[in-house]
Write an enzyme that holds these catalytic residues in place. Structure first.
Site, PDB file in Angstrom:
ATOM      1  N   TYR A 167       0.855  -1.195   0.000  1.00  0.00           N
ATOM      2  CA  TYR A 167       0.000   0.000   0.000  1.00  0.00           C
ATOM      3  C   TYR A 167       0.891   1.245   0.000  1.00  0.00           C
ATOM      4  O   TYR A 167       1.880   1.312   0.747  1.00  0.00           O
ATOM      5  CB  TYR A 167      -0.917   0.043   1.224  1.00  0.00           C
ATOM      6  CG  TYR A 167      -1.612   1.382   1.393  1.00  0.00           C
ATOM      7  CD1 TYR A 167      -2.832   1.621   0.780  1.00  0.00           C
ATOM      8  CD2 TYR A 167      -1.018   2.409   2.122  1.00  0.00           C
ATOM      9  CE1 TYR A 167      -3.459   2.861   0.896  1.00  0.00           C
ATOM     10  CE2 TYR A 167      -1.629   3.646   2.236  1.00  0.00           C
ATOM     11  CZ  TYR A 167      -2.850   3.859   1.618  1.00  0.00           C
ATOM     12  OH  TYR A 167      -3.459   5.092   1.721  1.00  0.00           O
ATOM     13  N   GLU A 218      -3.413   7.569  -3.930  1.00  0.00           N
ATOM     14  CA  GLU A 218      -3.271   6.259  -3.290  1.00  0.00           C
ATOM     15  C   GLU A 218      -3.072   5.167  -4.337  1.00  0.00           C
ATOM     16  O   GLU A 218      -3.740   5.167  -5.377  1.00  0.00           O
ATOM     17  CB  GLU A 218      -4.535   5.987  -2.471  1.00  0.00           C
ATOM     18  CG  GLU A 218      -4.519   4.733  -1.649  1.00  0.00           C
ATOM     19  CD  GLU A 218      -5.791   4.607  -0.820  1.00  0.00           C
ATOM     20  OE1 GLU A 218      -5.848   5.167   0.289  1.00  0.00           O
ATOM     21  OE2 GLU A 218      -6.752   3.952  -1.298  1.00  0.00           O
TER      22      GLU A 218
END
Length: 379
Positions: A101, A189
């Site tokens: 992530y 993101e």
């Protein structure tokens, strides 16, 4: 402002961040053409501005054209958290060796952009933060010098063992920060950032939000907006000088000033009512804004009564009264309206409205809240 994954990936590609080959499709027929164009196993992904698509069945891995068409048939028109899927992204499938992530977000605590990296890729970061916060590496980026390549490498050395992977991931991260700053983003993101079976690091998913206050600098990104019906109302209200947010209650509120609007909503809740909106007409003394405000309130079919609570300062109560009378001339009002005027020119405003039998007057906020709640019970 939020944008879809496929739009975010288009921006990523402009900044040389590696992404898969992809085609956006609105129909099953387009999915068939996309599969033939990519000519490889694909992933069919619902494009809605909400998380949890995979859990809802909105992401399907397809090894054949028939399976891609079957997936498209199931996903198009699907409801995911109240949003209808109107388009899908057909992207080349990737053999994943490992996933991570990566995220950038504005952080008020450090007054800087906050970098977050985790080895828990492919999982909602909120869940990781809740259950395993120690697995998220956080670093505040100095706004004067920005993200330096050595800092990006140091971060990834904490979650990756292979130097080649670290160099690729660090390069992506530096480009992501550049993108973040130059586009006036409020969120960027990649979840997951993956290593494929050929040792290539790829942004497999992309999410971006933009700072609404900076969109005037980026008309090309503003044009990407895909607003829901409620968001369209909010944008329309902003263009008319109002601050409007739709809620789930049945009592419409028209107030001047955000603080008074919040207090009015609290007062309605205190006496057992349920506000239908936040609506601030602002500080200017403009009768037309009252007309626009009434249009928004009456547009909401859940509204059973309206409370107008004005404390005149810059906003003059007589101007609000004139705007209300103008609204009555051009629209049909079939619900009770309670009004409380206080402050600048309150006496003049009440005088203008005294012969209007459609209005219920009140002297205090508490009285106004009680009367509007009683009116909904009689309606």
């Amino acid at each position: 402002m939020k944008i879809h994954e496929y739009q975010a990936k288009e921006i990523f590609a402009k900044y040389k961040i590696p992404v898969q080959q992809q085609v956006i499709c609105h129909t099953v027929e387009q999915v068939a053409t996309a599969y033939e164009t990519i000519n490889a196993p694909v992933v069919v992904k619902a494009q809605v501005l909400v998380g949890g698509r995979g859990k809802a069945g909105g992401i399907k891995f397809c090894t054949t054209k028939d399976k891609a068409l079957e997936a498209a048939n199931k996903i198009l028109g699907m409801d995911i958290k109240g949003l209808t899927v109107e388009k899908v992204l057909v992207a080349k499938a990737v053999d994943i060796a490992d996933e991570f992530y990566v995220g950038l977000i504005n952080d008020r605590n450090t007054k800087s952009v906050l970098l977050m990296v985790s080895a828990e890729g492919g999982v909602e970061i909120e869940e990781v933060a809740k259950t395993n916060p120690e697995k998220i590496i956080k670093m505040a980026i100095d706004p004067l010098v920005g993200l330096q390549p050595y800092q990006a490498r140091n971060v990834f050395f904490q979650v990756m063992k292979n130097g080649n992977h670290v160099r690729q991931a660090a390069d992506i991260l530096v480009k992501l920060y550049k993108l973040y700053m130059e586009t006036d983003a409020s969120l960027a993101e990649i979840n997951p950032l993956v290593i494929d079976n050929k040792d290539k690091v790829i942004a497999l998913d992309a999410k971006m939000n933009f700072d609404d206050n900076a969109l005037f600098r980026h008309p090309e990104y503003a044009a990407m907006a895909d607003y829901t019906d409620d968001e369209k109302l909010e944008v329309d209200a902003t263009e008319k000088g109002l601050s409007y947010i739709r809620l789930d209650g049945n009592i419409g509120c028209m107030v001047n000033g955000a603080g008074l609007a919040m207090a009015t909503m609290d007062m309605i809740k205190l006496y057992g009512g349920d506000p239908a909106n936040f609506l601030d007409i602002g500080g200017s003394s403009n009768p037309q804004k009252v007309v626009h405000a009434m249009e928004f309130l009456l547009h909401d079919k859940k509204v059973e009564a309206v409370l107008i609570n004005i404390f005149g300062g810059i906003t003059r109560c007589d101007d609000v009264a004139r705007g209300l009378l103008d609204a009555f001339k051009i629209m049909t009002v079939n619900i009770p309206i309670v009004i409380r005027l206080s402050g600048t020119n309150a006496k003049e405003g009440r005088e203008l409205l005294k012969n209007n039998n459609e209005l219920i007057t009140a002297e205090t906020m508490g009285e106004a809240a009680r009367k509007v709640i009683e009116a909904t019970k009689k309606a």
